[in-house]
Scaffold this active site. Structure first.
Site, PDB file in Angstrom:
ATOM      1  N   ILE A   1       0.822  -1.202   0.000  1.00 36.47           N
ATOM      2  CA  ILE A   1       0.000   0.000   0.000  1.00 36.47           C
ATOM      3  C   ILE A   1       0.862   1.261   0.000  1.00 36.47           C
ATOM      4  CG2 ILE A   1      -1.635   1.327   1.393  1.00 36.47           C
ATOM      5  CD1 ILE A   1      -2.812  -1.399   2.298  1.00 36.47           C
TER       6      ILE A   1
ATOM      7  N   ASN B   1       1.898   4.629   7.466  1.00 33.51           N
ATOM      8  CA  ASN B   1       1.444   3.359   6.912  1.00 33.51           C
ATOM      9  C   ASN B   1       2.199   2.164   7.468  1.00 33.51           C
ATOM     10  OD1 ASN B   1       0.398   1.496   4.676  1.00 33.51           O
ATOM     11  ND2 ASN B   1       2.577   1.579   4.163  1.00 33.51           N
TER      12      ASN B   1
ATOM     13  N   TYR C   1      -2.709  -7.812  16.886  1.00 36.43           N
ATOM     14  CA  TYR C   1      -2.728  -6.934  15.713  1.00 36.43           C
ATOM     15  C   TYR C   1      -3.982  -6.067  15.711  1.00 36.43           C
ATOM     16  CZ  TYR C   1      -2.611  -5.555  10.778  1.00 36.43           C
ATOM     17  OH  TYR C   1      -2.592  -4.845   9.611  1.00 36.43           O
TER      18      TYR C   1
ATOM     19  N   LYS D   1      -4.296  -1.875  15.921  1.00 36.04           N
ATOM     20  CA  LYS D   1      -4.913  -1.089  14.857  1.00 36.04           C
ATOM     21  C   LYS D   1      -6.167  -0.361  15.338  1.00 36.04           C
ATOM     22  CE  LYS D   1      -2.203  -1.829  11.292  1.00 36.04           C
ATOM     23  NZ  LYS D   1      -1.537  -0.703  10.564  1.00 36.04           N
TER      24      LYS D   1
ATOM     25  N   ILE E   1      -6.307  -6.774   1.402  1.00 32.42           N
ATOM     26  CA  ILE E   1      -5.600  -6.182   0.274  1.00 32.42           C
ATOM     27  C   ILE E   1      -4.471  -7.126  -0.133  1.00 32.42           C
ATOM     28  CG2 ILE E   1      -4.408  -4.153  -0.608  1.00 32.42           C
ATOM     29  CD1 ILE E   1      -7.295  -3.627   0.333  1.00 32.42           C
TER      30      ILE E   1
ATOM     31  N   THR F   1      -1.285  -7.966  -0.890  1.00 37.84           N
ATOM     32  CA  THR F   1       0.072  -7.453  -0.760  1.00 37.84           C
ATOM     33  C   THR F   1       0.989  -8.601  -0.340  1.00 37.84           C
ATOM     34  OG1 THR F   1      -0.237  -6.921   1.582  1.00 37.84           O
ATOM     35  CG2 THR F   1      -0.782  -5.193  -0.026  1.00 37.84           C
TER      36      THR F   1
END
Length: 258
Positions: free
Chosen positions: A26, A97, A160, A164, A193, A195
């Site tokens: 991203i 990010n 996690y 976040k 996403i 990635t």
């Protein structure tokens, strides 16, 4: 090229944006979009090799500064900000990010896991913004990167998700704190996403297919799906938007697939 495309190509001329976690995924997608729109970008990340490769993909270093940085290390952040000051002088935007995670059940997590994930995903984001403040121009924009796991529990994602989940709250407080300077602060919250990080977590095409099947729109997201939203929030086109969270997940959190 249409008039609208021509406008977008010019809207970041002369502006500089810091992107942490900018070597891939991203972050790299956002850097590509910003350079297409005329910006200079400062890319920070832990891997020197990835940053160098990113700079090549972005067309060389005329508009790119790369700075190996561990955002959980305040000394590294100080060196990053000094490098940006020396190269570009000021900042017009920040995309915080950088992130990391560990997929493990609660009983399996260690203190080292906790310190690493919280250190990058929450502490690192907070101090990235704090350290950037002296360079940020009045009227600039800050975007934080959260995650769908802030809204939907996952057995192997407690640490996690918690790291976040703090970011939308931090966004609202920073937006209030920095409003007197006209600095806007918003959060993007991506879903699944596709990635390198997602590939590492899923491990196989079969598991990625399970992830895809959870998405109402029927596909995994692309880095550009998030990058386009980041570009909007960093631009003057979002000049009356602050303290908000934009969920970019194909309906993962809010919709049941048909």
């Amino acid at each position: 090229m249409s008039a609208g495309d021509n406008y977008r190509m010019r809207e970041f001329d002369g502006k500089t944006v810091l992107i942490t976690g900018g070597g891939s995924g991203i972050g790299l997608g956002a850097a590509r979009r910003l350079i297409e729109a005329g910006a200079n970008v400062a890319l920070a990340g832990r891997s020197t090799e990835r940053l160098e490769q990113a700079a090549k993909e972005l067309g060389g270093k005329d508009h790119v500064l790369t700075a190996p940085t561990d955002v959980s290390d305040l000394g590294d952040l100080d060196r990053l900000i000094a490098a940006i000051r020396d190269r570009f002088g000021t900042l017009d935007g920040v995309f915080a990010n950088a992130g990391t995670g560990v997929a493990a059940r609660t009983a399996e997590l260690s203190e080292a896991d906790f310190d690493r994930v919280i250190g990058t995903n929450l502490k690192g984001v907070f101090f990235t913004v704090q350290k950037a403040l002296p360079l940020l121009a009045d009227g600039s924009s800050v975007v934080l990167n959260s995650s769908w796991t802030a809204h939907r529990g996952m057995a192997a994602g407690s640490l996690y998700g918690a790291s976040k989940a703090g970011l939308p709250s931090l966004t609202r407080s920073l937006a209030s704190d920095l409003a007197e300077r006209g600095i806007r602060v918003n959060t993007v919250t991506p879903g699944h996403i596709h990635t390198e990080m997602l590939e590492a977590i899923t491990g196989s095409d079969e598991v990625r297919e399970i992830f895809r099947s959870q998405v109402a729109l029927g596909r995994l997201g692309r880095p550009d799906d998030v990058a386009d939203a980041v570009l909007f929030l960093l631009s003057s086109r979002s000049s009356y938007i602050t303290g908000q969270e934009l969920v970019i997940d194909g309906g993962l959190v809010s919709c049941v697939p048909s």
